[in-house]
Design an enzyme around this catalytic site. Structure first.
Site, PDB file in Angstrom:
ATOM      1  N   GLU A   1      -7.396 -51.591 -32.889  1.00 54.83           N
ATOM      2  CA  GLU A   1      -8.013 -53.091 -32.653  1.00 54.83           C
ATOM      3  C   GLU A   1      -8.464 -52.910 -31.339  1.00 54.83           C
ATOM      4  OE1 GLU A   1      -4.509 -55.529 -31.147  1.00 54.83           O
ATOM      5  OE2 GLU A   1      -3.369 -56.286 -33.509  1.00 54.83           O
TER       6      GLU A   1
ATOM      7  N   GLU B   1       0.194 -54.134 -39.011  1.00 54.59           N
ATOM      8  CA  GLU B   1       1.335 -55.608 -38.113  1.00 54.59           C
ATOM      9  C   GLU B   1       1.087 -56.866 -38.735  1.00 54.59           C
ATOM     10  OE1 GLU B   1      -0.225 -55.345 -34.160  1.00 54.59           O
ATOM     11  OE2 GLU B   1      -0.355 -53.595 -34.003  1.00 54.59           O
TER      12      GLU B   1
END
Length: 437
Positions: A215, A318
């Site tokens: 991320e 995720e």
């Protein structure tokens, strides 16, 4: 192997011209000896909260600071406790949070992959950092357990020096300073050390993929995406040189997986064994949280086409069963939830519903309506995210956040078993919403 972007830009341009007359394949060519993800679906869980602490996953570790004291992430916890006390605390945590029985249960549930987050500080510690080391012996044990139970591993560099996104899950909550100073080179050093360690210890039969960075905050002006892309090339080059059968995973940096990333590091540019990771949550804005159960399902299903349209292997690395941000400290230690209007951070919040049974507790103790909504939502996501290369649920276990606890959801029969079976009819084929009420 150092790969310069200009070379690939030229190849990308040529590939774009070619695509005007020849339809591009969305699939990668496998490297001989590696897993052929053209014909393999990843089904997995993240072992979150183990080697990178997050207050909401293991609130007991942070409970002494619930009313202040300065510890809000692993960095400040380590600074508050000091090296000796931190080492004692984390050795106990690393040795108990995940056990071989967890791997046995993961395999028995029909899952084939675990994603294991780890911070740069375990691999390339920096002078002045409060972090402690010692994670690698526990990681080595985990890889042995994975081998014993036939589970493959994606090793994920979850935190970079300076913080790549400002989130507590990067190790340090606060400003985004990755790419300042020598932070990118330090991150590459961490990747080199991780690869060298795994190769020298003969773990590459188990470690089938390595994620260069979790991320990176492409939403921030502090993150230069050209620098991020060059970092991806450089990390890929090292992995490809040292262990060519291993897949390099790149995160989408919160950019569109088709419109932004198609044409980058795909087979048309001469790059193989690359996988794109995207994370899909519907709980971090009031607009997402105000969706009805049917709207949550519809949004999940809308990702099916986008995933299928990527020009490289793509996973949802995720995702969650949660339809609220109620989990205690999910938004940061001491911070409330948008769903019940107690969140006071950026963007504010307003009351949408109550968090009873969803903030802390067990799946069994949740309201039946919440369990029903969650079960429909999970099955819709399973269908949508298998449109390309697969999925990895966040996360395997939590201390007290029931909507996010795959292990507890599984025990309460809200995860389909076998994992390829479904309790409900397909929800992503255009049929009317089937969620009751």
């Amino acid at each position: 192997m150092i790969i310069k972007m200009g070379f690939f830009k030229d190849l990308t341009f040529a590939a774009v011209c070619l695509s005007l007359t020849v339809a591009a394949s969305p699939l990668q060519e496998p490297t001989t000896g590696g897993i052929d993800y053209n014909d393999y679906i990843i089904r997995g869980v993240n072992l979150g909260g183990w080697f990178v602490l997050e207050p909401w996953i293991t609130p007991s570790i942070f409970e002494p600071y619930a009313n202040g004291g300065g510890a809000i992430d692993e960095y400040t916890l380590s600074a508050s406790l000091g090296k000796s006390a931190t080492q004692t605390l984390l050795n106990q945590h690393w040795g108990s949070w995940i056990t071989e029985d967890d791997f046995a249960q993961i395999a028995a549930a029909g899952l084939n992959t675990v994603r294991i987050p780890i911070g740069y500080w375990a691999l390339a510690p920096q002078d002045g950092d409060p972090y402690v080391q010692g994670q690698l012996p526990y990681l080595a044990t985990a890889l042995g357990w994975a081998r014993n139970h036939g589970v493959k591993v994606l090793l994920d560099l979850h935190g970079a020096p300076g913080s790549q996104n400002g989130f507590d899950n990067s190790g340090r909550l606060g400003p985004i300073q990755w790419q300042a100073g020598n932070t990118v080179q330090t991150t590459l050093t961490a990747i080199h050390n991780l690869v060298d360690w795994a190769v020298s210890n003969n773990f590459m039969d188990v470690v089938t993929s390595i994620e260069l960075l979790n991320e990176p905050g492409g939403f921030s002006p502090n993150i230069n995406m050209d620098v991020t892309k060059q970092f991806y090339y450089d990390g890929y080059g090292y992995i490809h040189d040292k262990t060519p059968n291993t897949v390099t995973v790149i995160h989408d940096a919160f950019k569109d997986i088709d419109g932004y990333w198609n044409g980058f590091m795909n087979s048309a540019t001469g790059v193989g064994n690359v996988m794109l990771d995207t994370h899909i949550y519907q709980v971090f804005t009031p607009g997402e949280l105000s969706r009805t159960p049917c709207e949550h399902v519809a949004n999940a299903c809308s990702n099916k086409g986008k995933l299928a349209g990527t020009d490289k292997w793509a996973i949802v690395g995720e995702w969650t069963g949660a339809q609220t941000d109620c989990a205690k400290w999910l938004n940061g230690l001491g911070t409330g939830a948008r769903y019940d209007g107690t969140f006071t951070g950026t963007g504010g919040s307003y009351y949408i519903g109550d968090c009873v049974g969803k903030d802390v507790g067990t799946v069994a103790a949740m309201k039946q309506v919440d369990k029903t909504n969650l079960q429909y939502f999970i099955e819709a996501q399973l269908d949508a995210y298998e449109a390309h290369t697969g999925w990895i649920f966040w996360c395997w276990k939590t201390e007290s956040a029931p909507e996010w606890n795959f292990k507890d959801l599984l025990a309460n029969k809200l995860i389909p078993q076998p994992i390829t079976s479904r309790k409900f009819a397909p929800q992503c084929d255009g049929a009317a919403c089937m969620v009751p009420g």
